[in-house]
Write a protein that holds these residues in place. Sequence first.
Motif, mmCIF file in Angstrom:
data_model
loop_
_atom_site.group_PDB
_atom_site.id
_atom_site.type_symbol
_atom_site.label_atom_id
_atom_site.label_comp_id
_atom_site.label_asym_id
_atom_site.label_seq_id
_atom_site.Cartn_x
_atom_site.Cartn_y
_atom_site.Cartn_z
ATOM 1 N N SER B 460 16.378 -66.086 49.559
ATOM 2 C CA SER B 460 17.811 -65.919 49.807
ATOM 3 C C SER B 460 18.298 -64.629 49.183
ATOM 4 O O SER B 460 18.080 -64.385 48.011
ATOM 5 C CB SER B 460 18.615 -67.048 49.162
ATOM 6 N N VAL B 492 22.340 -70.299 50.931
ATOM 7 C CA VAL B 492 22.819 -71.055 49.778
ATOM 8 C C VAL B 492 24.277 -71.364 50.071
ATOM 9 O O VAL B 492 25.111 -70.461 50.184
ATOM 10 C CB VAL B 492 22.674 -70.262 48.466
ATOM 11 N N LYS B 494 27.636 -73.821 49.289
ATOM 12 C CA LYS B 494 28.292 -74.789 48.407
ATOM 13 C C LYS B 494 29.423 -75.443 49.184
ATOM 14 O O LYS B 494 30.224 -74.749 49.818
ATOM 15 C CB LYS B 494 28.874 -74.061 47.181
ATOM 16 N N GLU B 504 26.857 -68.443 49.701
ATOM 17 C CA GLU B 504 26.596 -67.527 48.580
ATOM 18 C C GLU B 504 25.379 -66.650 48.806
ATOM 19 O O GLU B 504 25.251 -65.598 48.198
ATOM 20 C CB GLU B 504 26.411 -68.328 47.298
ATOM 21 N N VAL B 506 22.097 -65.634 51.882
ATOM 22 C CA VAL B 506 21.636 -65.766 53.264
ATOM 23 C C VAL B 506 20.146 -65.432 53.312
ATOM 24 O O VAL B 506 19.617 -64.818 52.390
ATOM 25 C CB VAL B 506 22.416 -64.819 54.199
#
Lengths: 370, 599
Positions: B460, B492, B494, B504, B506
């Motif tokens: 990520s 990621v 949330k 947050e 990619v």
Amino acid sequence: MKFSVSQADLSKGLSRVISVVPAKTTLPVLGNIMFKAQDGFLHLTATDLDVSITTKIQVDIKQPGSLTVPSKQFSELIKNLPNIPLEISSDPQFKLSVKCDKGDYRMSGESDDDYPALPMIDEKGSLKMDAKVLSRMIGKTTFAVSSDQLRPALTGVLFQIFDKEFRLVATDGHRLAKMVCSKFESTIKEKTNVIVPTKALTEVAKDIIDVVNINIGQNHIRFDMGDTQLYSRILDETYPDYERVIPANNDKKLTADTHMVADAFKRVSIFANPITHQIRLAMSKKSIAISAEDIDGGNTGMEKLQAEYEGEDLQIGYNSQLVLAALNNVDTQEVVIQFKNSTSAGIIMPSSQVENENQMMLVMPVRLND
Amino acid sequence: MPTIKILSENVANKIAAGEVVERPASVVKELIENSIDAGSDEIVITVKSGGKGLIQVIDNGCGMNSDDAVLCFERHATSKISSWEDLQRVRSFGFRGEALASISSVSDVELKTKTTIEEVGTIVRMHAGNISEVTKEASLQGTTMTVKNLFYNVPARRNFLKTNNTEFRHITSVIKKFAMAYPAVEFTLFHEDEKIFQLRKADLPARLEKVIGKDIMSYTLTLDVEQFGTHVKGYLSKPSFSYKTKGEQYLFLNGRPIVNRTVNFAVFSAYGHSIPKGDKPFFVLFLESKPEDFDVNVHPAKAEVKFKDEQLLYRTMFHAVRDSMSTDSMIPSLTRPPVNESDPEKTNLSLDLHTQKESLRMPLGSGMQSSGQGSDSGTQSEDDVARFFETPEEEKRAIQTQLTQPKQAVNLSSLVWQLHNRYIISQIKSGLAIIDQHVAHERILYERALDAFEKNPIFSQQLLFPQTLEFSAEDFSILEEFLPLVERLGFVIKKFGKRTVVVEAVPADVRLGNEQKILTEMINEYKINSYNDLDPRDNLAKSFSCKSAIKSGDPLTVDEMNSLIDQLFACKFPYVCPHGRPIIIQLSLEELDKRFMRI
């Protein structure tokens, strides 16, 4: 229109504007350069509607006038002539003739009636600074802009004018570059933010002159650079709040020789996954190691770095291309990289700043899976 | 007076004939089988009125002596087996001794036969199931069976026959199958005194080219593998050309044309989505198996065969097909590459690459061997087998990661350029290759996504500016559903409130800036695909790859193109995209030479 001019002068003027002429356009007249001979000067103008550039050269005018000439044919001719006097004239049918010792050349021009007018700048004010400093600031920010049209704001460079600071900021969402200059004269009273397209800035950075005047209007910005003026549309977008993402308390610090660390990154990243370019930085007080692994290809690379590290042990992953691009813009012998943890931005800076300037770059890490 | 009576033999035969002799084509089938069993290598079939008027099969086989010639029409008269044990091992077509009795009960039959030993031949004429005449006559070695007036005494059946043309088509299709299975036998067919074809003795590829057509055969992969006592060889259409074929499937077991659903299912599964939905692959497959491993005696016309271990058969077929597809060059060509017969290499898969004429020997995955052996010795748990049957996808991946030898497909040199920001053109040894950049990247990402779900999550890249995305309640519930999988892809995310998420990070190998779009479109695509009953992982992998891949129209640098090509050829199936479209087309120098009239 009729004037005489030396090949060298005309060639210099042409080369200043020709790069703006669009290669492909739906508006054929944009493939031409506009000539306007008046008051002892030949004014040359090229535009792609976003960016326009106009420059003037001294000529001996026999008869004032204006027209547009096919840029490619004309500039190829001038480029290939020796430095000899040229006599250039046009007739009412916009036939352009170039006469010199070598021969006579005729080509079809067009009326300048249809040529787009230069934008009017309803000036908010202007900023005057050292052109070489601006050129350097542009060079050290444009590398970080996004090429993605999905977020137009990030395809340009943010110009921020404060009372005491003039900033250029560029980011593509994964890394950020910021250049601050504190030596300038400004008539702009309020805090101003404009986003300038990258294409305009590469043109600005080309000009080697002493002083540049930046005039900011509602929709356009103009750079006055001696005999040349560059006009650019301002991107009507909202720039993300970049200041919020600059970490304040990066308590871990790596200091290393800039070239050495860049070379190590280059070598190790040969063994990284060719797409993600992921490298791992493992740092402790005792040793600093850069490593890469390409699971698909079964390649690994690892190097120990001669460097100083202060702070707790840390492992962090990066796209080596992003780090390398930042390192390439560090001019000092040593580079300082500050970290907080493996998921926050690392700050890359030169070990010492040029007087009245401040350079800072951010690179977001790649998550390590283990 | 008792109402139950024993049927006369004649009536019983007529009833039995209904099972064996369904239409003229069935007669042709039974007669050709007899001819082949008699060791003939030249068979001439003459048909009139679609077989309703006349069916004559002349062969040069071993013939029968005068006693046998009379006896052969008796029910359960057969030369092929004599005991129950023989039946277990029977390799010949016939063995029940039913065919001739059945045929003769519903038609006029004339049998002319001579063995090498006898000086004169025997002629037996049958009418309505009874011998009407037996004479001797000088004749050539072999047997000539002439069947006239089929179903003359069963008007109901006769009325059910279709037009002459239709019946004739059934006959040709029967002969076609034998012609494929017996390339060393010459088949000649006459209809209404006109020669329809004469297939001279040939080797298998040459015979198939004649029977199936050169064009179809040139788009096939060669298969030759022996496993668990079953030898499979034959030809399969390349996935990208499935639409070009008529989707004909021919399956032979020890030379007998059969239908077996397990085999068909295994082959279709092996193709997976490398062919567009609804398309059927073409195949000609020859199975060689020990007679004790299957039972032919389950269908009157012996068209269906029951295998002792159908799951083992499934596995054998699935892997044989899958392996040949993943290794052979499946690049569609604008020309027609020659088909070379592969050298059968026992226990190894040998195949031809048209582009580079070297045979790659791929050792079969050790996992495959062990799983097979496991089931043989009964150690493999029921669960494993059941799971395998449900999701062959899983097994396939396991197998393929064990094919350690790298695939050498086409060597695309560094000479690449981009055509209209859409196709990548590259020089290859045999000419040039054209790659569709979008589907190529799609294939790469698809395989990467599947890999990410299985073992190696995608890295990520943290975002400087986390993206806040808001979804509709429905979309949000879909997102929640696949959130764990999406995270393995490198996102990621949330959760933030009831319908909002913050992205947050990619996937590191997705082009910058597309994050939001990809995620939203993935949800849409996922919704559409979920109506098609796809496995959620597969669905997500497809949606992800389709939406994250570079688009047609994206300019690429030379480095990007080279990297794309390298990655493409590191894929398991570099030739077709997850939706079944071709990725690479090649144009050979030969084709160019032809176009420019150099040759």
